[in-house]
Write a protein that holds these residues in place. Sequence first.
Motif, PDB file in Angstrom:
ATOM      1  N   PHE A  69       0.794  -1.405   0.340  1.00  0.00           N
ATOM      2  CA  PHE A  69      -0.177   0.331   0.127  1.00  0.00           C
ATOM      3  C   PHE A  69       0.860   1.317   0.162  1.00  0.00           C
ATOM      4  CE2 PHE A  69      -3.281  -2.900   2.454  1.00  0.00           C
ATOM      5  CZ  PHE A  69      -3.640  -2.974   0.966  1.00  0.00           C
ATOM      6  N   SER A  71       3.596   3.932  -0.632  1.00  0.00           N
ATOM      7  CA  SER A  71       3.651   5.073  -2.019  1.00  0.00           C
ATOM      8  C   SER A  71       5.392   4.807  -2.200  1.00  0.00           C
ATOM      9  CB  SER A  71       3.336   6.701  -2.306  1.00  0.00           C
ATOM     10  OG  SER A  71       4.121   7.305  -1.495  1.00  0.00           O
ATOM     11  N   HIS A  76       2.172   7.546   2.364  1.00  0.00           N
ATOM     12  CA  HIS A  76       1.787   8.173   1.799  1.00  0.00           C
ATOM     13  C   HIS A  76       0.824   6.945   1.212  1.00  0.00           C
ATOM     14  CE1 HIS A  76       3.399  12.329   1.987  1.00  0.00           C
ATOM     15  NE2 HIS A  76       1.523  12.316   2.631  1.00  0.00           N
ATOM     16  N   ASN A  78      -0.265   4.790  -2.061  1.00  0.00           N
ATOM     17  CA  ASN A  78      -0.398   4.442  -3.764  1.00  0.00           C
ATOM     18  C   ASN A  78      -1.991   3.794  -4.169  1.00  0.00           C
ATOM     19  OD1 ASN A  78      -1.024   1.833  -3.009  1.00  0.00           O
ATOM     20  ND2 ASN A  78       1.195   0.855  -3.821  1.00  0.00           N
ATOM     21  N   ASP A  79      -2.214   3.930  -5.638  1.00  0.00           N
ATOM     22  CA  ASP A  79      -3.848   3.152  -5.057  1.00  0.00           C
ATOM     23  C   ASP A  79      -4.093   2.243  -4.842  1.00  0.00           C
ATOM     24  OD1 ASP A  79      -3.070   6.179  -6.919  1.00  0.00           O
ATOM     25  OD2 ASP A  79      -3.940   4.321  -9.215  1.00  0.00           O
ATOM     26  N   ALA A  80      -3.540   0.996  -4.921  1.00  0.00           N
ATOM     27  CA  ALA A  80      -4.269   0.226  -3.641  1.00  0.00           C
ATOM     28  C   ALA A  80      -4.205   0.412  -2.294  1.00  0.00           C
ATOM     29  CB  ALA A  80      -3.513  -0.930  -3.641  1.00  0.00           C
ATOM     30  N   LEU A  82      -5.466   3.460  -1.178  1.00  0.00           N
ATOM     31  CA  LEU A  82      -6.299   3.779  -1.016  1.00  0.00           C
ATOM     32  C   LEU A  82      -7.423   3.681  -1.447  1.00  0.00           C
ATOM     33  CD1 LEU A  82      -5.404   7.490  -3.226  1.00  0.00           C
ATOM     34  CD2 LEU A  82      -5.336   7.180  -0.642  1.00  0.00           C
ATOM     35  N   ARG A  83      -7.739   2.261  -1.999  1.00  0.00           N
ATOM     36  CA  ARG A  83      -8.640   1.704  -2.250  1.00  0.00           C
ATOM     37  C   ARG A  83      -8.770   0.705  -0.970  1.00  0.00           C
ATOM     38  NH1 ARG A  83     -12.868   1.055  -5.402  1.00  0.00           N
ATOM     39  NH2 ARG A  83     -12.917  -0.103  -6.691  1.00  0.00           N
TER      40      ARG A  83
END
Length: 135
Positions: A69, A71, A76, A78-80, A82-83
């Motif tokens: 998860f 970045s 912070h 990554n997209d996974a 945030l999902r």
Amino acid sequence: MTRAHARGIRVVGGTITRYGGNGGWTAAREAVQQPVNDVTRYDGIFDAMADFDATVRDSDVPDRIRQAFDSGDHPHFNDAGLRAMADAIDLTSTLTRFFVSVSSAGRDPLGFALEWTPASRLITTRSVLRTEGRQ
């Protein structure tokens, strides 16, 4: 909470996520963060609760978020990631209009006003910088 409820907005409290491995992380900051998370989890002050910390925390290195998860800078996502955090919010509950409050690594609290329309399954989001009590 009172002002949100007066406007028909239910409030979802979100736990603060870990950021170990980042240059700003200290044991002292971690010691402050965990009691805040405990209040969010257990004191019942919110209409609902999203445990972002439990969702993204690395069980092998508990002061960090999972590598899948991260970045790369550690606080912070990554997209996974945030999902995963988005999936931690139960949209099937009775909440159809709510405000999620989060904080990241001691920065200004940032919130997300979300509106969900169950019939269309459409989510509208709007970032809100919380500046209450500031000049």
